[in-house]
Design a protein around this motif. Structure first.
Motif, mmCIF file in Angstrom:
data_model
loop_
_atom_site.group_PDB
_atom_site.id
_atom_site.type_symbol
_atom_site.label_atom_id
_atom_site.label_comp_id
_atom_site.label_asym_id
_atom_site.label_seq_id
_atom_site.Cartn_x
_atom_site.Cartn_y
_atom_site.Cartn_z
ATOM 1 N N GLY A 375 0.794 -1.223 0.000
ATOM 2 C CA GLY A 375 0.000 0.000 0.000
ATOM 3 C C GLY A 375 0.827 1.275 0.000
ATOM 4 O O GLY A 375 0.319 2.356 -0.277
ATOM 5 N N GLN A 376 2.110 1.143 0.312
ATOM 6 C CA GLN A 376 2.957 2.348 0.371
ATOM 7 C C GLN A 376 3.564 2.705 -0.991
ATOM 8 O O GLN A 376 4.096 3.797 -1.181
ATOM 9 C CB GLN A 376 4.104 2.136 1.372
ATOM 10 C CG GLN A 376 3.638 1.920 2.803
ATOM 11 C CD GLN A 376 4.808 1.639 3.747
ATOM 12 O OE1 GLN A 376 5.962 1.639 3.342
ATOM 13 N NE2 GLN A 376 4.508 1.398 5.010
ATOM 14 N N VAL A 377 3.489 1.758 -1.928
ATOM 15 C CA VAL A 377 4.171 1.966 -3.221
ATOM 16 C C VAL A 377 3.488 3.092 -3.998
ATOM 17 O O VAL A 377 2.260 3.140 -4.092
ATOM 18 C CB VAL A 377 4.167 0.660 -4.050
ATOM 19 C CG1 VAL A 377 4.832 0.890 -5.410
ATOM 20 C CG2 VAL A 377 4.876 -0.449 -3.282
ATOM 21 N N VAL A 378 4.288 3.991 -4.534
ATOM 22 C CA VAL A 378 3.713 5.133 -5.254
ATOM 23 C C VAL A 378 3.093 4.654 -6.566
ATOM 24 O O VAL A 378 3.447 3.602 -7.102
ATOM 25 C CB VAL A 378 4.778 6.215 -5.577
ATOM 26 C CG1 VAL A 378 5.325 6.834 -4.312
ATOM 27 C CG2 VAL A 378 5.902 5.651 -6.438
ATOM 28 N N GLU A 379 2.204 5.458 -7.094
ATOM 29 C CA GLU A 379 1.577 5.117 -8.361
ATOM 30 C C GLU A 379 2.645 5.061 -9.445
ATOM 31 O O GLU A 379 3.550 5.920 -9.488
ATOM 32 C CB GLU A 379 0.520 6.173 -8.704
ATOM 33 C CG GLU A 379 -0.532 5.612 -9.622
ATOM 34 C CD GLU A 379 -1.765 6.502 -9.701
ATOM 35 O OE1 GLU A 379 -2.167 7.048 -8.648
ATOM 36 O OE2 GLU A 379 -2.291 6.638 -10.811
ATOM 37 N N GLY A 380 2.550 4.046 -10.305
ATOM 38 C CA GLY A 380 3.573 3.868 -11.337
ATOM 39 C C GLY A 380 4.760 3.067 -10.844
ATOM 40 O O GLY A 380 5.675 2.772 -11.605
ATOM 41 N N GLY A 381 4.772 2.702 -9.565
ATOM 42 C CA GLY A 381 5.885 1.950 -8.994
ATOM 43 C C GLY A 381 5.852 0.483 -9.376
ATOM 44 O O GLY A 381 4.872 -0.017 -9.935
ATOM 45 N N VAL A 382 6.954 -0.196 -9.082
ATOM 46 C CA VAL A 382 7.106 -1.601 -9.441
ATOM 47 C C VAL A 382 7.147 -2.440 -8.171
ATOM 48 O O VAL A 382 7.827 -2.081 -7.209
ATOM 49 C CB VAL A 382 8.422 -1.802 -10.237
ATOM 50 C CG1 VAL A 382 8.643 -3.284 -10.560
ATOM 51 C CG2 VAL A 382 8.407 -0.967 -11.506
ATOM 52 N N VAL A 383 6.389 -3.552 -8.190
ATOM 53 C CA VAL A 383 6.411 -4.480 -7.053
ATOM 54 C C VAL A 383 6.874 -5.836 -7.569
ATOM 55 O O VAL A 383 6.233 -6.425 -8.447
ATOM 56 C CB VAL A 383 5.019 -4.614 -6.413
ATOM 57 C CG1 VAL A 383 5.073 -5.576 -5.218
ATOM 58 C CG2 VAL A 383 4.500 -3.248 -5.966
ATOM 59 N N ILE A 384 8.036 -6.304 -7.076
ATOM 60 C CA ILE A 384 8.556 -7.599 -7.514
ATOM 61 C C ILE A 384 8.310 -8.602 -6.395
ATOM 62 O O ILE A 384 8.675 -8.364 -5.243
ATOM 63 C CB ILE A 384 10.052 -7.497 -7.856
ATOM 64 C CG1 ILE A 384 10.259 -6.465 -8.974
ATOM 65 C CG2 ILE A 384 10.613 -8.855 -8.256
ATOM 66 C CD1 ILE A 384 11.704 -6.230 -9.363
#
Lengths: 471, 353
Positions: A375-384
């Motif tokens: 939930g903390q990841v900014v918009e456009g961010g990548v989650v691996i």
């Protein structure tokens, strides 16, 4: 008290002493310190050591030891003389270091320093003047005050049930294996003084010959504190104190220890330190790379999965690319819950906060971490996500989720331990931040065990290819 | 120059080695223990001294002994351990001995916790032990400064014959960043006139802080005071970022200054004209510069990991000419960017009175 026939290790005149009488000591009539000082000064002359002696004065009546001895002086805080002595002797083993201490200083407030300096076998000489009372502060109970002895703080006499017993330091110190020589002597009459003189000389000789730690306890008089005249005080010392504090050699291993306790040090040689730390003036040969975008990353998983090392690998890749880089392990309330995480920043500009609370790259190796940080990841961010471990990995609106069975791939490569390096490959492919060849070179330099380099490179390539081919 | 990726705590030891420090005395305590770990590895390898002392009290008194010989020496600890060193520091300052002490501060009071706090500000900058004395206090905010300010600390200690404290926090100690290792230089100080080395040349010298006569002790205190005034005049160090046109100047040191630095540009994107003033020397404090900035229409915010300590020095510097606000977190809680931005907004929306 006037000292006649001064040894040359005493100043001819006591110029540091305040007041008009520069030829007499500040001690009261009948006080034992004058006797003990004189014996030490004589030994210093006989051994020819006064110029290389550092005399440490304690807090107590002998605080003004520096009025008298023609040698180097340091005055120490109450009880700390053995620690100060350690700091002197270890920095210059050629100095002769004397810790001169009273009973309150050595056996009450400074017990820890006393025992541990002895236990380290510091190559120093401790003279412990035990007169069973606090002199300078006005005759209060000392740790060595006898049972029944009246003092300013034991007006009804020392009582075992209330104040404990007189403490026998020579006996205690003799139990410590690293000590060399421990003896208790007394002043009071010429028979005892002759033995005391011999003990003092031996204790200093031991140090000159690097035979180790010597401790001489000297039973001494304090007519003022004891409220007696001089002759009565001498009688009380010999008749009462010796009963409680038996005289004698408690330990003497000097014969086996010549030179054994010399601890040499080296001077500061700048070039040697530069060589040791690899400091040089050569221009940095870092290859400057530009980043498509600043990276604010969070790496999270179970302890032992290598998430902290993964962050470190990426940060070091950044450093090799001449970027600003920071790595910091988890902090504050986040540290709870058995998960490990770290924050990494890579930027072409100076990095402000090393903490990453809104990552644009999140790498997770377990389910709780995904739930905690997605939930903390900014918009456009990548989650691996390591899908070998994380079973439930939903889509995240506005974020790009990259799924890779990193632990499974690592297993195929040889060991699950390199799952983090598989993920490093995945990061390269997913972000395009660094060319694969650059990261390979960085790993070759970073991996400490050289026989593991090929394994790591294989893991890196598999992670890279998996993500590249999935795109 | 070679760059190495290292922890702030390790960078302190690298700085100490390159500054010519020859003896380290310490006692284990989280989060400062890595300094002792690194020192135990490197000092003996270079012919120096490392001792794990029986206590913080013993460690600082070992420092006293080595410092009294005019040899560069140090100790490091964290808050509860630093409290225990106060007696020794008072004696060291009273006897005018040069040394470096590091406080990688943690949460208090009492046992507190091992998380970062800046609540030792009072203790470090106002004395801490008994009597009229000052520590020169340096506050690094990155791994490179952990190294470089340690080198500076040794030079300041020798220049003024005074203990110098590096006040770091758990973050700056644990954080890893690239560090350029400085070249070692010969130590350009000759202490023969006052030190006691245990040799013929210095055997008439005396290291002591006792002055029995009132006149003598007053004279000694005035001499120390004159020295502290010189330090306050000549050794103030600080850094600024976009303060020139700021409506709100945030004063922050250590890790908080890094967080605030990140927020300055973000605040300006939101139309809030914020700047950062970061004291590098906490004592001497950049009071004159703050006073100068306070002469115009501006507000100050002291942001700290405490319930409000440095803010008192900001107020003293401002002397009522501008509003001084405070924002703090403690116990290991750290303000995030958004939290700080909200605070800036609140202060600036409050408008001018």
């Amino acid at each position: 008290m006037k000292i006649t026939e001064k040894p040359v290790a005493f100043y001819p005149e006591f110029a540091r002493k305040s007041g008009p009488h520069k030829e007499t000591t500040h001690y009261c009539p009948g006080c034992g310190h004058g006797n003990v000082h004189k014996m030490i000064a004589e030994a210093m002359v006989d051994l020819g050591i006064n110029e290389r002696t550092v005399f440490i004065s304690p807090v107590g009546c002998s605080v003004f030891g520096y009025y008298y001895f023609d040698c180097g002086h340091m005055q120490a805080a109450h009880g700390r003389a053995p620690a100060v002595a350690t700091g002197i002797k270890r920095a210059n083993p050629e100095a002769i270091v004397i810790a001169y201490q009273g009973d309150g200083d050595l056996a009450a407030i400074g017990t820890a320093e006393t025992l541990h300096a002895a236990n380290r076998g510091e190559n120093i000489t401790v003279f412990f003047v035990n007169n069973a009372i606090y002199g300078m502060t006005g005759g209060q109970m000392a740790p060595t005050t006898l049972i029944g002895q009246k003092t300013a703080t034991t007006p009804r006499g020392r009582i075992e049930a209330q104040h404990g017993n007189p403490i026998r330091m020579a006996e205690i110190i003799a139990t410590l294996p690293a000590t060399t020589y421990v003896e208790r002597v007394a002043i009071g009459d010429s028979k005892h003084i002759m033995k005391a003189r011999k003990a003092i000389r031996k204790a200093l000789t031991n140090q000159v010959e690097n035979r180790g730690y010597s401790f001489v306890e000297i039973l001494s008089t304090c007519p003022t504190g004891w409220k007696m005249d001089g002759p009565d005080a001498r009688d009380w010392l010999i008749e009462e104190m010796i009963k409680i504090f038996p005289l004698g050699v408690y330990k003497d291993e000097a014969d086996h220890r010549e030179g054994a306790w010399h601890r040499p040090v080296e001077p500061f040689v700048p070039a040697k330190r530069d060589a040791y730390l690899g400091a040089d003036e050569a221009e940095a040969k870092a290859e400057k790379l530009s980043l498509p975008a600043e990276l604010h990353c969070k790496f999270a998983g179970f302890g032992g999965q290598g998430v902290l090392t993964l962050g470190l690998f990426l940060a070091q890749v950044g450093m090799r690319a001449d970027l600003h880089a920071s790595w910091i392990p988890s902090y504050g309330p986040e540290m709870r819950g058995g998960t490990a995480n770290c924050s990494v920043n890579l930027s072409e500009r100076r990095i402000g906060s090393p903490l990453v609370d809104r990552p644009n790259l999140l790498v997770v190796m377990n389910q709780p971490s995904l739930e905690a940080f997605a939930g903390q990841v900014v918009e456009g961010g990548v989650v691996i996500v390591d899908t070998s471990v994380v079973e439930n990995c939903p889509e995240l609106p506005g974020r790009r989720v990259v799924r890779i069975p990193a632990t499974g791939i690592a297993d195929e490569v040889g060991t699950p331990k390199v799952a983090n390096v598989v993920l490093l490959g995945a990061i390269c492919a997913a972000t395009g931040a660094f060319p694969l060849a650059f990261v390979e070179q960085s790993l070759r330099e970073t991996v400490k065990k050289k026989d593991l380099v090929d394994l790591n490179l294989a893991a890196l390539r598999r992670g890279y290819e998996h993500v590249r081919d999935a795109v | 120059m070679s760059r190495k990726f290292m922890k702030g705590n390790d960078a302190i030891v690298v700085g100490a080695l390159q500054a010519g420090c020859r003896a380290y005395y310490g006692y284990p305590i989280t989060p400062a223990s890595e300094i002792a770990h690194a020192a135990s590895q490197h000092f003996p390898a270079l012919g120096g001294t490392f001792i794990q002392a029986e206590s913080e009290v013993a460690a600082i008194n070992m420092v006293y002994g080595t410092a009294g010989m005019g040899i560069r020496t140090m100790t490091a600890s964290s808050s509860p351990g630093f409290s225990l060193k106060q007696e020794g520091l008072s004696y060291i300052a009273g006897a005018e001995l040069p040394c470096v002490v590091v406080n990688v501060s943690r949460g208090g009071p009492g046992l507190g916790n091992i998380a970062p706090e800046q609540a030792d500000y009072f203790q470090v900058t106002k004395g801490g032990g008994h009597g009229n004395y000052r520590l020169i206090a340096l506050a690094p905010n990155c791994a490179q400064e952990m190294c470089d300010l340690t080198v500076l600390a040794f030079d300041l200690a020798d220049t003024y014959r005074n203990p110098v404290c590096i006040l770091a926090d758990g973050f700056t100690g644990q954080m890893m960043e690239p560090v350029t290792v400085p070249l070692a230089r010969p130590v350009p100080f000759d202490h023969t006139s006052w030190c006691v080395r245990g040799d013929a040349e210095t055997h008439r010298n005396l290291i002591s802080s006792i002055y029995l006569e009132s006149e003598d002790l007053e004279r000694h205190n005035l001499k120390l005071d004159e020295k502290y005034r010189r330090i306050a005049r000549d050794e103030v160090r600080f850094e600024e970022y976009r303060v020139e046109d700021a409506d709100l100047i945030v004063v922050a040191f250590g890790i908080v200054s890094r967080i605030v630095y990140s927020t300055v540009d973000q605040a300006r994107e939101q139309g809030l004209k914020v700047g950062l003033l970061r004291p590098i020397t906490l004592w001497p404090f950049p009071s004159a510069r703050i006073a100068e900035l306070a002469a115009r229409d501006v507000r100050f915010l002291s942001a700290e990991l405490s319930t409000g300590q440095m803010v008192e020095d900001v107020r003293l510097a401002v002397e009522g000419r501008a509003p001084v606000h405070f924002y703090g977190r403690c116990g290991g809680m750290v303000p995030g960017s958004e939290e700080l931005l909200a605070e800036y907004g609140k202060i600036l929306e409050g408008g001018r009175s």
